[in-house]
Design a protein around this motif. Structure first.
Motif, PDB file in Angstrom:
ATOM      1  N   ARG A  46       0.838  -1.195   0.000  1.00 31.10           N
ATOM      2  CA  ARG A  46       0.000   0.000   0.000  1.00 31.10           C
ATOM      3  C   ARG A  46       0.877   1.250   0.000  1.00 31.10           C
ATOM      4  O   ARG A  46       0.615   2.226  -0.715  1.00 31.10           O
ATOM      5  CB  ARG A  46      -0.922   0.012   1.217  1.00 31.10           C
ATOM      6  CG  ARG A  46      -2.118  -0.891   1.036  1.00 31.10           C
ATOM      7  CD  ARG A  46      -3.013  -0.870   2.251  1.00 31.10           C
ATOM      8  NE  ARG A  46      -4.112  -1.810   2.096  1.00 31.10           N
ATOM      9  CZ  ARG A  46      -5.009  -2.061   3.024  1.00 31.10           C
ATOM     10  NH1 ARG A  46      -4.947  -1.452   4.184  1.00 31.10           N
ATOM     11  NH2 ARG A  46      -5.986  -2.917   2.789  1.00 31.10           N
ATOM     12  N   ALA A  47       1.941   1.205   0.821  1.00 31.10           N
ATOM     13  CA  ALA A  47       2.861   2.352   0.889  1.00 31.10           C
ATOM     14  C   ALA A  47       3.599   2.537  -0.439  1.00 31.10           C
ATOM     15  O   ALA A  47       3.770   3.653  -0.922  1.00 31.10           O
ATOM     16  CB  ALA A  47       3.858   2.144   2.017  1.00 31.10           C
ATOM     17  N   VAL A  48       4.000   1.413  -1.047  1.00 26.83           N
ATOM     18  CA  VAL A  48       4.746   1.472  -2.313  1.00 26.83           C
ATOM     19  C   VAL A  48       3.903   2.148  -3.402  1.00 26.83           C
ATOM     20  O   VAL A  48       4.377   3.017  -4.117  1.00 26.83           O
ATOM     21  CB  VAL A  48       5.178   0.060  -2.763  1.00 26.83           C
ATOM     22  CG1 VAL A  48       5.594   0.042  -4.228  1.00 26.83           C
ATOM     23  CG2 VAL A  48       6.332  -0.430  -1.904  1.00 26.83           C
ATOM     24  N   PHE A  49       2.641   1.740  -3.494  1.00 24.27           N
ATOM     25  CA  PHE A  49       1.782   2.316  -4.534  1.00 24.27           C
ATOM     26  C   PHE A  49       1.452   3.786  -4.268  1.00 24.27           C
ATOM     27  O   PHE A  49       1.213   4.541  -5.199  1.00 24.27           O
ATOM     28  CB  PHE A  49       0.493   1.492  -4.686  1.00 24.27           C
ATOM     29  CG  PHE A  49       0.693   0.280  -5.536  1.00 24.27           C
ATOM     30  CD1 PHE A  49       0.737   0.398  -6.926  1.00 24.27           C
ATOM     31  CD2 PHE A  49       0.873  -0.974  -4.983  1.00 24.27           C
ATOM     32  CE1 PHE A  49       0.953  -0.709  -7.730  1.00 24.27           C
ATOM     33  CE2 PHE A  49       1.089  -2.089  -5.775  1.00 24.27           C
ATOM     34  CZ  PHE A  49       1.126  -1.958  -7.155  1.00 24.27           C
ATOM     35  N   PHE A  50       1.458   4.157  -3.000  1.00 23.03           N
ATOM     36  CA  PHE A  50       1.128   5.553  -2.676  1.00 23.03           C
ATOM     37  C   PHE A  50       2.367   6.455  -2.788  1.00 23.03           C
ATOM     38  O   PHE A  50       2.236   7.664  -2.973  1.00 23.03           O
ATOM     39  CB  PHE A  50       0.536   5.646  -1.267  1.00 23.03           C
ATOM     40  CG  PHE A  50      -0.048   6.991  -0.969  1.00 23.03           C
ATOM     41  CD1 PHE A  50      -1.233   7.405  -1.574  1.00 23.03           C
ATOM     42  CD2 PHE A  50       0.586   7.876  -0.109  1.00 23.03           C
ATOM     43  CE1 PHE A  50      -1.772   8.658  -1.333  1.00 23.03           C
ATOM     44  CE2 PHE A  50       0.057   9.130   0.146  1.00 23.03           C
ATOM     45  CZ  PHE A  50      -1.133   9.519  -0.471  1.00 23.03           C
ATOM     46  N   PHE A  51       3.543   5.857  -2.720  1.00 22.65           N
ATOM     47  CA  PHE A  51       4.778   6.649  -2.648  1.00 22.65           C
ATOM     48  C   PHE A  51       4.933   7.698  -3.761  1.00 22.65           C
ATOM     49  O   PHE A  51       5.271   8.845  -3.466  1.00 22.65           O
ATOM     50  CB  PHE A  51       5.992   5.711  -2.616  1.00 22.65           C
ATOM     51  CG  PHE A  51       7.297   6.439  -2.522  1.00 22.65           C
ATOM     52  CD1 PHE A  51       7.638   7.127  -1.363  1.00 22.65           C
ATOM     53  CD2 PHE A  51       8.177   6.468  -3.599  1.00 22.65           C
ATOM     54  CE1 PHE A  51       8.827   7.826  -1.289  1.00 22.65           C
ATOM     55  CE2 PHE A  51       9.369   7.170  -3.524  1.00 22.65           C
ATOM     56  CZ  PHE A  51       9.700   7.846  -2.362  1.00 22.65           C
ATOM     57  N   PRO A  52       4.695   7.371  -5.058  1.00 25.28           N
ATOM     58  CA  PRO A  52       4.909   8.394  -6.101  1.00 25.28           C
ATOM     59  C   PRO A  52       4.106   9.671  -5.874  1.00 25.28           C
ATOM     60  O   PRO A  52       4.538  10.754  -6.264  1.00 25.28           O
ATOM     61  CB  PRO A  52       4.448   7.690  -7.385  1.00 25.28           C
ATOM     62  CG  PRO A  52       4.573   6.251  -7.095  1.00 25.28           C
ATOM     63  CD  PRO A  52       4.292   6.095  -5.634  1.00 25.28           C
ATOM     64  N   VAL A  53       2.931   9.542  -5.223  1.00 26.81           N
ATOM     65  CA  VAL A  53       2.087  10.723  -4.975  1.00 26.81           C
ATOM     66  C   VAL A  53       2.835  11.752  -4.133  1.00 26.81           C
ATOM     67  O   VAL A  53       2.616  12.955  -4.255  1.00 26.81           O
ATOM     68  CB  VAL A  53       0.772  10.288  -4.264  1.00 26.81           C
ATOM     69  CG1 VAL A  53      -0.119  11.483  -3.972  1.00 26.81           C
ATOM     70  CG2 VAL A  53       0.023   9.275  -5.108  1.00 26.81           C
ATOM     71  N   LEU A  54       3.752  11.252  -3.281  1.00 30.96           N
ATOM     72  CA  LEU A  54       4.475  12.165  -2.377  1.00 30.96           C
ATOM     73  C   LEU A  54       5.605  12.915  -3.079  1.00 30.96           C
ATOM     74  O   LEU A  54       6.143  13.869  -2.545  1.00 30.96           O
ATOM     75  CB  LEU A  54       5.062  11.374  -1.200  1.00 30.96           C
ATOM     76  CG  LEU A  54       4.060  10.550  -0.381  1.00 30.96           C
ATOM     77  CD1 LEU A  54       4.797   9.725   0.656  1.00 30.96           C
ATOM     78  CD2 LEU A  54       3.051  11.455   0.296  1.00 30.96           C
ATOM     79  N   LEU A  55       5.963  12.466  -4.270  1.00 27.62           N
ATOM     80  CA  LEU A  55       7.106  13.075  -4.958  1.00 27.62           C
ATOM     81  C   LEU A  55       6.718  14.369  -5.670  1.00 27.62           C
ATOM     82  O   LEU A  55       5.551  14.597  -5.988  1.00 27.62           O
ATOM     83  CB  LEU A  55       7.680  12.105  -5.989  1.00 27.62           C
ATOM     84  CG  LEU A  55       8.237  10.787  -5.460  1.00 27.62           C
ATOM     85  CD1 LEU A  55       8.630   9.883  -6.613  1.00 27.62           C
ATOM     86  CD2 LEU A  55       9.430  11.044  -4.565  1.00 27.62           C
TER      87      LEU A  55
END
Lengths: 426, 322
Positions: free
Chosen positions: B135-144
């Motif tokens: 879940r964190a991996v898939f959400f990570f790009p949003v934080l970039l």
């Protein structure tokens, strides 16, 4: 104890007075985009000026080049610009310039800076002095000499045409397995360096700008064809959108490019980054299909101007006059490795500092091309809407290269875009 | 906390009562609203009004008093086409290329976004190993940052980038991905989906978790196949959330600028130039700056966005009312 208090009070008073005196001095804000070490060298010269003018301080705002192109005009329009700036859109910002003529020795500047003063003027009837050309640049061709030697292909001579260069570059690339035979910076300014030898006039008989004369069209067709047949590195022009600038310095430095059409400002970078990796040289300006006598680079460069929104016009003029003095100007050119626009300095010669033999040879090669610059080039460089013409060239030629429209359609669009730009800037 | 607030209230009590006595309770409310209204008016309403002013005036001057009134000329220029389906027949062809690109972009990007977000949400809703990690991996790009995302993918896809290095190593022919209009456009959609997918996956995941478990238990007792469960239970019950996701993605798609601008610069040619980039280029980087044309184009985009937002509000209210 009382004595101690007196000393402290005296020190405080002295500090206060010094601060007050400093704040009373005239501060001139100078906006500069570093090109090599030019801004630093200028500031060193300005420090000398400050030493002899203790009431004037120069504060340099070092900004990216993009800010000079995009933010400075907006700041000036809004009345929040600096007192002075180093700029490259010489004609385009004319309406904001401070006329230095009332404050300086006009005759001396006319004698030293001659033709380049026109680049800052509104037109032939304008006799004002608006800026000091600190960097005279000229577009030109760099070759990777080592690749020519490895391929055993003779380097085309002085009056070689663009076509001769294309043939030679292709032969070298083929023989050495080099990725790109030729490349040109993605800007209409560099394209003008090819278009003028092909006969582009950029202005009609009445002096109105135009972009579809036969010479311009021929160069455009040839350029698009070279991008499509692999002669030109397609990444540079077709790899971008809009009118963004792109170059091929990385490819040339990496030895992946045989012939690179750029300009004299690259010398410092090439000298530093290529080092002994390979031999590189500057070639005489390539000629158009008509051959000898039709060979010219496009002049350009940057200059320092004062703006009429300044509250200290006299001080700005004094500072620019100081910079223009042959001794100071010579120091600037010697340290920043630029071709002088000051005739006195050019005649005396510049002793470039810390320069490699290759860079020295390149500087001399470019200096030798100055007398061959076409009058069209001088007129185009000084035209106030030249940046619009550069951008239109890039945008439309790229569309032709990637197949969004034919070259003929692109030429028609260029004409329409130019009319719109001229109307908007009235 | 109350101990801290009480003395403060005592201090302001007297002047407030005096002010209320002077103005009355209705007018006093305006005193509290005024700072916010000023900020909102100055930074939101005023720019909107200025935008209309610029759209109806010409020249490259930025100061209002220097700009001549041209009425609807800028809108007329933008809309002057023989056929809206062929940008080459339009007076301002690049605007219509950008409109076409934007339409294709949102159709494809929103479509792929919803499908992939849905698949990812369904997988992440299952009891799989390291579910929290994924879940964190898939959400990570949003934080970039969009620029970071664009530059990373540019390095991967450029002529001498990582992807071509891999293809070359494996013996496959390399492709200059960003030099082909079709590939550059396709990769722009991929980048945008990759970048934003985590956000929409999260919304759909919340929607999936809101579906009552007993409905699934009943389906299991009836021996319904997984596909039938998905089609007859999950999809209908998730539909309100999916519609919100779709409308949000649509609005975001129309507004797309930064990541694609940093990724391709709108090129090759104008193959990936979207309408917001067209506005930016005309208003800020063109020479001369065509503020009028840029403002007129931004008003046209605003009309589209207002329509989409109205649809979203209508759907949200309809969902809230059951």
């Amino acid at each position: 104890m009382i004595k101690k208090r007196k000393v402290v009070a005296a020190a405080l008073a002295a500090t206060f007075l010094a601060t007050t005196a400093a704040s009373a001095a005239v501060q001139l804000r100078f906006e500069c985009a570093q090109d090599g070490n030019e801004c630093d060298t200028m500031m060193a010269i300005f420090k000398k000026f400050e030493a002899t003018h203790p009431d004037i301080q120069v504060k340099m705002d070092l900004v990216p080049y993009k800010a000079i192109l995009e933010n400075l005009p907006v700041d000036l329009a809004a009345g929040t610009g600096p007192d002075m700036a180093k700029i490259t859109d010489l004609g385009g910002l004319h309406k904001y310039y401070l006329d230095l003529a009332p404050y300086v020795d006009k005759a001396a500047l006319e004698k030293d800076f001659g033709k380049t003063l026109d680049w800052y003027r509104a037109g032939p009837n304008d006799k004002g002095i608006y800026g000091i050309q600190t960097q005279l640049t000229i577009t030109g061709a760099f070759i990777n000499k080592t690749l020519f030697d490895q391929a055993k292909v003779a380097v085309p001579g002085k009056d070689a045409t663009w076509d001769d260069w294309a043939k030679a570059a292709r032969a070298v690339a083929k023989a050495t397995g080099t990725k790109y035979p030729m490349a040109m910076d993605r800007t209409g300014h560099r394209f003008a360096g090819m278009a003028m030898p092909y006969g582009a006039k950029y202005f009609d008989a009445k002096g109105n700008p135009e972009m579809n004369d036969p010479g311009f069209a021929a160069a455009a067709k040839q350029f698009v064809a070279w991008n499509n047949d692999g002669t030109m590195d397609r990444n540079v022009w077709a790899g971008q959108g809009g009118a963004s600038y792109a170059d091929a310095t990385k490819e040339f430095i990496n030895g992946e490019l045989v012939f690179y059409y750029s300009g004299s400002w690259q010398i410092q970078k090439f000298a530093k980054q290529i080092g002994d990796a390979f031999d590189w040289e500057v070639m005489p300006a390539p000629c158009g299909p008509a051959g000898p006598g039709h060979c010219s680079g496009m002049p350009g460069g940057s200059g320092v101007v004062g703006f009429k929104s300044t509250k200290h016009p006299k001080e700005v003029a004094e500072l620019l006059a100081f910079l223009a003095q042959p001794a100071n100007y010579s120091e600037l050119e010697a340290k920043s490795l630029n071709i002088p626009a000051n005739a006195t300095v050019a005649t005396a010669g510049v002793k470039y500092e810390g320069v490699t033999p290759a860079a020295s040879k390149a500087l001399n090669a470019f200096s030798a091309q100055v007398p061959t610059i076409s009058p069209v080039g001088y007129a185009f460089q000084g035209y106030k809407n030249n940046r619009a013409m550069f951008n239109i060239t890039v945008k439309r030629l790229t569309q032709a290269i990637v197949g969004e429209m034919s070259v003929d359609e692109a030429l028609k669009r260029m004409d329409a875009d130019l009319k719109e730009a001229v109307a908007a800037s009235k | 906390m109350l101990k801290l607030i009480t003395p403060f209230m005592q201090i302001v009590d007297v002047p407030m009562r005096a002010l209320q006595g002077l103005l009355g309770p209705r007018r006093l409310a305006w005193v509290f609203l005024l700072p916010n209204l000023f900020v909102f008016g100055f930074f939101t309403f005023l720019p909107v009004i200025l935008n209309f002013f610029y759209a109806t005036t010409g020249s490259d001057h930025i100061l209002l008093q220097d700009r001549p009134f041209v009425g609807m000329t800028n809108f007329g220029q933008l809309m002057n086409c023989q056929s809206y389906l062929d940008p080459n027949t339009c007076q301002i062809d690049v605007f219509w290329r950008a409109v076409h690109n934007t339409l294709w972009f949102i159709v494809l990007q929103v479509g792929f976004m919803v499908v992939f977000s849905m698949i990812t949400a369904l997988i992440l809703n299952r009891k799989i190993r390291a579910r929290g990690f994924f879940r964190a991996v898939f959400f990570f790009p949003v934080l970039l940052s969009p620029v970071v995302v664009a530059l990373v993918w540019k390095w991967i896809l450029q002529d001498q980038g990582a992807l071509n290095a891999v293809l070359d190593y494996l013996g496959y022919p390399t492709v200059n991905w960003l030099l082909s209009p079709t590939w550059a456009f396709a990769w722009s959609i991929f980048l945008s989906v990759w970048f934003h997918m985590g956000f929409y996956t999260l919304i759909l995941l919340a929607g999936l978790q809101a579906i009552p478990r007993d409905v699934y238990e009943a389906a299991a007792m009836d021996a319904a196949s997984p596909w039938r469960v998905f089609r007859k239970i999950t999809l209908p019950l998730l539909m309100p959330t999916m519609v919100v996701v779709m409308v949000l993605a649509l609005i975001k798609g129309v507004q797309t600028f930064d990541e694609i601008y940093a990724f391709t610069g709108g090129g090759p040619g104008s193959a990936t130039t979207l309408v917001i980039q067209y506005i930016y280029q005309n208003g800020f980087s063109a020479a001369p700056r065509l503020f009028g044309l840029a403002s007129a184009a931004s008003i046209l985009v605003a009309i589209v966005l207002v329509a989409l937002t109205a649809v979203q509000l209508w759907i949200t209210r309809r969902n809230a009312n059951g």
